[in-house]
Design an enzyme around this catalytic site. Structure first.
Site, short mmCIF file in Angstrom:
data_model
loop_
_atom_site.label_atom_id
_atom_site.label_comp_id
_atom_site.label_asym_id
_atom_site.label_seq_id
_atom_site.Cartn_x
_atom_site.Cartn_y
_atom_site.Cartn_z
CB CYS A 93 -121.13 38.24 38.66
SG CYS A 93 -119.70 38.53 37.60
CD GLU A 140 -122.91 22.53 40.99
OE1 GLU A 140 -123.49 22.23 42.05
OE2 GLU A 140 -123.34 23.41 40.22
CG ASN A 176 -131.25 30.91 33.82
OD1 ASN A 176 -132.34 30.79 33.29
ND2 ASN A 176 -130.11 30.89 33.13
CB SER A 184 -119.52 38.14 31.14
OG SER A 184 -119.54 36.75 30.90
CG LEU A 185 -119.88 43.47 27.26
CD1 LEU A 185 -120.39 44.31 26.11
CD2 LEU A 185 -118.69 44.16 27.92
CG HIS A 186 -123.35 40.48 32.39
ND1 HIS A 186 -124.01 39.55 31.61
CD2 HIS A 186 -122.26 39.84 32.90
CE1 HIS A 186 -123.36 38.39 31.66
NE2 HIS A 186 -122.29 38.55 32.41
CB CYS A 211 -126.38 30.62 32.01
SG CYS A 211 -125.07 31.85 31.99
CB SER A 235 -116.96 32.43 29.20
OG SER A 235 -117.70 33.51 29.71
CB CYS A 291 -123.07 34.64 38.95
SG CYS A 291 -122.28 33.05 38.62
N GLY A 294 -116.00 29.55 38.21
CA GLY A 294 -114.70 30.18 38.13
C GLY A 294 -114.53 31.12 36.95
CD GLU A 295 -112.61 35.36 34.28
OE1 GLU A 295 -112.02 35.01 33.24
OE2 GLU A 295 -113.73 35.91 34.30
CB CYS A 326 -121.10 24.12 30.76
SG CYS A 326 -120.74 25.62 31.69
CB CYS A 345 -116.12 32.53 40.80
SG CYS A 345 -115.73 33.87 39.63
#
Length: 365
Positions: free
Chosen positions: A90, A65, A304, A226-228, A348, A203, A93, A173-174, A79, A86
């Site tokens: 996470c 996507e 989201n 990406s910390l989070h 996201c 990212s 996600c 994906g990463e 994007c 992935c």
């Protein structure tokens, strides 16, 4: 890359038959046996804010996507995905629920831009036809369109730019598990398509050893990490890969990246109600980043929802703004990302096409 660049300029593509200095049999063979694009758009969902999500079918049958966000100020941000699925896992996600099947080639990454551009151009052409038809229908005999003047040129509208102006590697994906293809795609986007390096963002959730490789490329693009979470203990509960790449090690590598490139690092922080959105956690994050020797910025992303149950909730508006205010009061620059594409599951953390809801198994098509 040339075909993608042509698509972004609104051209139909590259004419293989016009390639110079080729014998006739070779030119004919190219036209008969070679395809400029290996992927196709299977479906498009458009949110009420104009955000478009593309489900793209690859030559091997798998789907990825990409998302096109069109802004009123003329920016059009695409994007793009860099992998099928992935493996980072996470927990908040949708893509992380799939597992990873493989890397995309640089061509498959670039084709996402061509598909987005084609969709926009087709939509603009259809709108122009409709506007022209409606305009002509309203004309009276007295107020006719002057001879020799196209009715389309008499319509007082301002066309929105159709070329993609920004690209973010934040799709499925990463990206830093696919460094060679991401860098090749980045190079083509910049040099062939003409997108400024500072309009490209890569990212990562953190892959040990990858930031050194990225720094060696000396890109002028934005790195988004990406910390989070403000602590290792919390981070590894929502990002399983953090166990192998602890928070302090990741931030030390971010420092070295800043030293090597001079480029500010953006830290992505998805706010999960009751998990990582308290004022105390904002203070802890600010203290953590303020002690590091690097220029940084925090991009706050209200969660989201995905359809994987109700483990996480979106924080209140007040909580989001208070978290930002605490960071800024402690001299850490922060902003809140505007949510786009929610109705089309294009926001996201929501990318995972409806065709593929279950985890991917290696070798499956």
């Amino acid at each position: 890359a040339a075909a993608v660049a042509a698509a972004d300029r609104g051209l139909r593509g590259v004419d293989l038959s016009s390639i110079p200095n080729l014998p006739g049999f070779a030119r004919e063979g190219l036209c008969n046996e070679f395809a400029l694009f290996t992927s196709t758009v299977e479906s498009v969902q458009v949110s009420i804010d104009g955000t478009s999500k593309f489900v793209i079918k690859l030559v091997d049958g798998h789907r990825i996507e990409s998302v096109l966000m069109r802004h009123d100020n003329g920016r059009n941000t695409l994007c793009v995905s860099s992998q099928i699925g992935c493996k980072m896992g996470c927990t908040f996600c949708a893509t992380g629920t799939l597992g990873e099947l493989g890397n995309l080639t640089s061509g498959e990454i670039l084709e996402q831009l061509a598909h987005a551009r084609g969709f926009v151009v087709a939509g603009e052409m259809e709108k122009r036809k409709k506007d022209t038809k409606d305009h002509v229908a309203k004309k009276t005999q007295h107020d006719a369109v002057p001879v020799g003047v196209s009715a389309a040129h008499t319509i007082n509208t301002v066309a929105r730019p159709t070329a993609v102006t920004n690209v973010v590697f934040m799709g499925m994906g990463e990206p830093l598990l696919n460094v060679p293809n991401v860098l090749r795609a980045h190079d083509a986007l910049n040099k062939e398509v003409g997108i400024g390096a500072r309009h490209i963002t890569i990212s990562t959730v953190g892959v040990r050893g990858s930031l050194e490789k990225l720094a060696a490329a000396q890109l002028q693009s934005t790195l988004a990490v990406s910390l989070h979470a403000p602590t290792q203990e919390l981070r590894e509960t929502i990002i399983p890969s953090a166990k192998a790449y602890p928070l302090n090690d990741l931030l030390d590598d971010c420092e070295q990246y800043f030293v090597a490139t001079g480029r500010r690092v953006t830290f992505e922080y998805t706010l999960l109600a009751g998990v990582n959105d308290s004022e105390e956690q904002a203070e802890a994050l600010a203290k953590l980043l303020y002690t590091k020797k690097l220029a940084s910025h925090v991009n706050l992303i209200p969660y989201n929802a995905v359809d994987e149950g109700e483990e996480f909730k979106r924080p209140t508006r007040a909580a989001v703004f208070r978290f930002r205010d605490v960071l800024e009061e402690m001299n850490v620059p922060a902003s809140i990302r505007q949510t786009r594409g929610l109705e089309a599951a294009a926001a996201c953390g929501q990318l995972r096409n409806a065709f593929q809801k279950d985890p991917i198994e290696a070798g499956a098509v």
